[in-house]
Design a protein around this motif. Structure first.
Motif, PDB file in Angstrom:
ATOM      1  N   ILE A 190       0.523  -1.367  -0.418  1.00  0.00           N
ATOM      2  CA  ILE A 190      -0.340   0.055  -0.265  1.00  0.00           C
ATOM      3  C   ILE A 190       1.000   1.225  -0.029  1.00  0.00           C
ATOM      4  O   ILE A 190       2.215   1.269   0.867  1.00  0.00           O
ATOM      5  CB  ILE A 190      -0.848  -0.191   1.582  1.00  0.00           C
ATOM      6  N   ALA A 191       1.184   2.126  -0.763  1.00  0.00           N
ATOM      7  CA  ALA A 191       1.792   3.651  -0.460  1.00  0.00           C
ATOM      8  C   ALA A 191       0.921   3.993   0.526  1.00  0.00           C
ATOM      9  O   ALA A 191      -0.079   4.309   1.361  1.00  0.00           O
ATOM     10  CB  ALA A 191       0.561   4.296  -1.799  1.00  0.00           C
ATOM     11  N   VAL A 192       2.927   4.705   1.333  1.00  0.00           N
ATOM     12  CA  VAL A 192       1.989   5.294   2.396  1.00  0.00           C
ATOM     13  C   VAL A 192       2.748   6.699   2.011  1.00  0.00           C
ATOM     14  O   VAL A 192       4.002   7.057   1.432  1.00  0.00           O
ATOM     15  CB  VAL A 192       3.100   5.052   3.362  1.00  0.00           C
ATOM     16  N   SER A 193       2.384   8.009   2.482  1.00  0.00           N
ATOM     17  CA  SER A 193       2.795   9.543   2.602  1.00  0.00           C
ATOM     18  C   SER A 193       2.168   9.952   4.121  1.00  0.00           C
ATOM     19  O   SER A 193       1.559   9.557   4.283  1.00  0.00           O
ATOM     20  CB  SER A 193       1.923  10.259   1.733  1.00  0.00           C
ATOM     21  N   ILE A 194       3.877  10.580   4.286  1.00  0.00           N
ATOM     22  CA  ILE A 194       3.570  11.359   5.586  1.00  0.00           C
ATOM     23  C   ILE A 194       3.266  12.661   4.862  1.00  0.00           C
ATOM     24  O   ILE A 194       4.877  12.838   4.674  1.00  0.00           O
ATOM     25  CB  ILE A 194       4.758  10.765   6.767  1.00  0.00           C
ATOM     26  N   VAL A 195       2.962  13.498   5.700  1.00  0.00           N
ATOM     27  CA  VAL A 195       2.867  14.916   5.067  1.00  0.00           C
ATOM     28  C   VAL A 195       2.633  15.588   6.315  1.00  0.00           C
ATOM     29  O   VAL A 195       1.611  16.017   7.630  1.00  0.00           O
ATOM     30  CB  VAL A 195       2.013  15.217   4.107  1.00  0.00           C
ATOM     31  N   THR A 196       3.680  17.329   7.039  1.00  0.00           N
ATOM     32  CA  THR A 196       3.853  18.013   7.921  1.00  0.00           C
ATOM     33  C   THR A 196       3.541  19.347   7.276  1.00  0.00           C
ATOM     34  O   THR A 196       4.148  19.318   5.367  1.00  0.00           O
ATOM     35  CB  THR A 196       4.881  18.015   8.010  1.00  0.00           C
ATOM     36  N   PRO A 197       3.679  20.470   7.667  1.00  0.00           N
ATOM     37  CA  PRO A 197       3.087  21.654   6.895  1.00  0.00           C
ATOM     38  C   PRO A 197       4.572  22.126   7.106  1.00  0.00           C
ATOM     39  O   PRO A 197       4.590  23.014   5.522  1.00  0.00           O
ATOM     40  CB  PRO A 197       3.179  22.454   8.200  1.00  0.00           C
ATOM     41  N   ASP A 198       5.763  21.365   6.721  1.00  0.00           N
ATOM     42  CA  ASP A 198       7.580  21.374   5.943  1.00  0.00           C
ATOM     43  C   ASP A 198       7.176  21.023   5.428  1.00  0.00           C
ATOM     44  O   ASP A 198       8.313  21.274   4.261  1.00  0.00           O
ATOM     45  CB  ASP A 198       8.362  21.863   7.428  1.00  0.00           C
ATOM     46  N   GLY A 199       6.214  19.419   4.446  1.00  0.00           N
ATOM     47  CA  GLY A 199       7.123  19.074   3.489  1.00  0.00           C
ATOM     48  C   GLY A 199       6.394  17.680   3.983  1.00  0.00           C
ATOM     49  O   GLY A 199       6.188  17.134   4.557  1.00  0.00           O
ATOM     50  N   GLN A 200       7.163  16.505   2.965  1.00  0.00           N
ATOM     51  CA  GLN A 200       6.646  15.450   2.556  1.00  0.00           C
ATOM     52  C   GLN A 200       7.650  14.869   3.520  1.00  0.00           C
ATOM     53  O   GLN A 200       8.669  15.055   3.516  1.00  0.00           O
ATOM     54  CB  GLN A 200       6.928  14.624   1.361  1.00  0.00           C
ATOM     55  N   VAL A 201       7.662  14.004   4.568  1.00  0.00           N
ATOM     56  CA  VAL A 201       8.953  13.437   5.223  1.00  0.00           C
ATOM     57  C   VAL A 201       9.150  11.905   4.582  1.00  0.00           C
ATOM     58  O   VAL A 201      10.074  11.501   5.434  1.00  0.00           O
ATOM     59  CB  VAL A 201       8.394  13.148   6.904  1.00  0.00           C
ATOM     60  N   PHE A 202       7.869  11.095   4.073  1.00  0.00           N
ATOM     61  CA  PHE A 202       7.930   9.776   3.732  1.00  0.00           C
ATOM     62  C   PHE A 202       7.379   9.555   2.672  1.00  0.00           C
ATOM     63  O   PHE A 202       5.975  10.311   2.097  1.00  0.00           O
ATOM     64  CB  PHE A 202       7.368   9.074   4.882  1.00  0.00           C
ATOM     65  N   ASP A 203       7.473   8.748   1.522  1.00  0.00           N
ATOM     66  CA  ASP A 203       7.013   8.731   0.412  1.00  0.00           C
ATOM     67  C   ASP A 203       7.157   6.768  -0.105  1.00  0.00           C
ATOM     68  O   ASP A 203       8.545   7.171  -0.316  1.00  0.00           O
ATOM     69  CB  ASP A 203       6.875  10.195  -0.434  1.00  0.00           C
ATOM     70  N   GLY A 204       6.504   6.624   0.505  1.00  0.00           N
ATOM     71  CA  GLY A 204       6.985   4.610  -0.355  1.00  0.00           C
ATOM     72  C   GLY A 204       6.111   3.574   0.071  1.00  0.00           C
ATOM     73  O   GLY A 204       4.783   3.815  -0.309  1.00  0.00           O
ATOM     74  N   GLU A 205       6.171   2.686  -0.132  1.00  0.00           N
ATOM     75  CA  GLU A 205       5.467   1.405  -0.095  1.00  0.00           C
ATOM     76  C   GLU A 205       5.292   0.131   1.038  1.00  0.00           C
ATOM     77  O   GLU A 205       6.886   0.516   1.685  1.00  0.00           O
ATOM     78  CB  GLU A 205       5.495   0.653  -1.710  1.00  0.00           C
ATOM     79  N   ALA A 206       4.145  -0.200   1.509  1.00  0.00           N
ATOM     80  CA  ALA A 206       4.872  -1.168   2.895  1.00  0.00           C
ATOM     81  C   ALA A 206       3.415  -2.072   2.489  1.00  0.00           C
ATOM     82  O   ALA A 206       2.762  -2.080   2.001  1.00  0.00           O
ATOM     83  CB  ALA A 206       3.600   0.019   3.436  1.00  0.00           C
ATOM     84  N   GLU A 207       3.865  -3.158   3.336  1.00  0.00           N
ATOM     85  CA  GLU A 207       2.958  -4.125   3.203  1.00  0.00           C
ATOM     86  C   GLU A 207       2.482  -3.928   4.372  1.00  0.00           C
ATOM     87  O   GLU A 207       0.961  -4.742   4.088  1.00  0.00           O
ATOM     88  CB  GLU A 207       4.403  -5.461   3.557  1.00  0.00           C
ATOM     89  N   MET A 208       2.924  -3.109   5.556  1.00  0.00           N
ATOM     90  CA  MET A 208       1.477  -2.703   6.816  1.00  0.00           C
ATOM     91  C   MET A 208       2.120  -1.539   7.166  1.00  0.00           C
ATOM     92  O   MET A 208       3.575  -1.731   7.512  1.00  0.00           O
ATOM     93  CB  MET A 208       2.197  -4.138   7.570  1.00  0.00           C
ATOM     94  N   VAL A 209       1.537  -0.948   7.773  1.00  0.00           N
ATOM     95  CA  VAL A 209       1.588   0.321   8.844  1.00  0.00           C
ATOM     96  C   VAL A 209       0.727   0.021   9.813  1.00  0.00           C
ATOM     97  O   VAL A 209      -0.514  -0.048  10.054  1.00  0.00           O
ATOM     98  CB  VAL A 209       0.801   1.477   7.253  1.00  0.00           C
TER      99      VAL A 209
END
Ligand code: ATP
Length: 136
Positions: free
Chosen positions: A4-23
């Motif tokens: 599953i695609a995972v994106s972690i975004v903050t007011p300062d920008g993107q911290v993580f962008d990738g794929e995961a089998e589990m989050v």
């Protein structure tokens, strides 16, 4: 394995962008484990870690609250702040922890903002714990 695609975004920008089998994330209602195909949902996050598992590797991210949105093929985390474990400045977090502890002691006498100091302490402890997850 499905991912599953995972994106972690903050007011300062993107911290993580990738794929995961589990989050695994810490929602305010408790720990959530999300696999590909999870039903769509939105949940408020607590101060805690997000663990992103893929191919026998785990990425650890410290998150200071925000929201998690799940769609069947994508998990989006909108966080007030987020740092990957390896980007955490542990000395800074230790200083923040000490400052918050001192404020909490004063707060009892002077009624200064107790809740604010408590949240700062939680953020600092979380950062120290997440940094330790990769440095042990
Ligand atoms: P401090 O008092 O050290 O600023 P804080 O908890 O008040 O800590 P935040 O307001 O949560 O800090 O975050 C401000 C910015 O600084 C964010 O971009 C956050 O990612 C970053 N940040 C805070 N503490 C650390 C740390 N220990 N290591 C790396 N980045 C940090």
């Amino acid at each position: 394995m499905k991912t599953i695609a995972v994106s972690i975004v903050t007011p300062d920008g993107q911290v993580f962008d990738g794929e995961a089998e589990m989050v695994i994330a810490k929602a305010q209602s408790g720990e959530l484990g999300i696999l590909p195909g999870h039903v769509a949902m939105v949940a408020p996050l607590a101060i805690g870690s997000v663990r992103i598992k893929n191919k026998n590797e785990t990425e650890y991210v410290a998150v200071s609250g925000g929201f998690l949105e799940v769609q069947p093929k994508k998990v989006t985390i909108l966080a007030q702040s987020a740092e990957r474990a390896e980007d955490i400045d542990v000395d800074r977090a230790l200083r923040a922890k000490q400052r918050a502890e001192e404020r909490l002691k004063q707060a009892k006498q002077e009624h200064i903002d107790f809740k604010r100091a408590e949240l700062a302490l939680k953020r600092a402890i979380n950062r120290i714990e997440v940094a330790n997850m990769v440095r042990k």
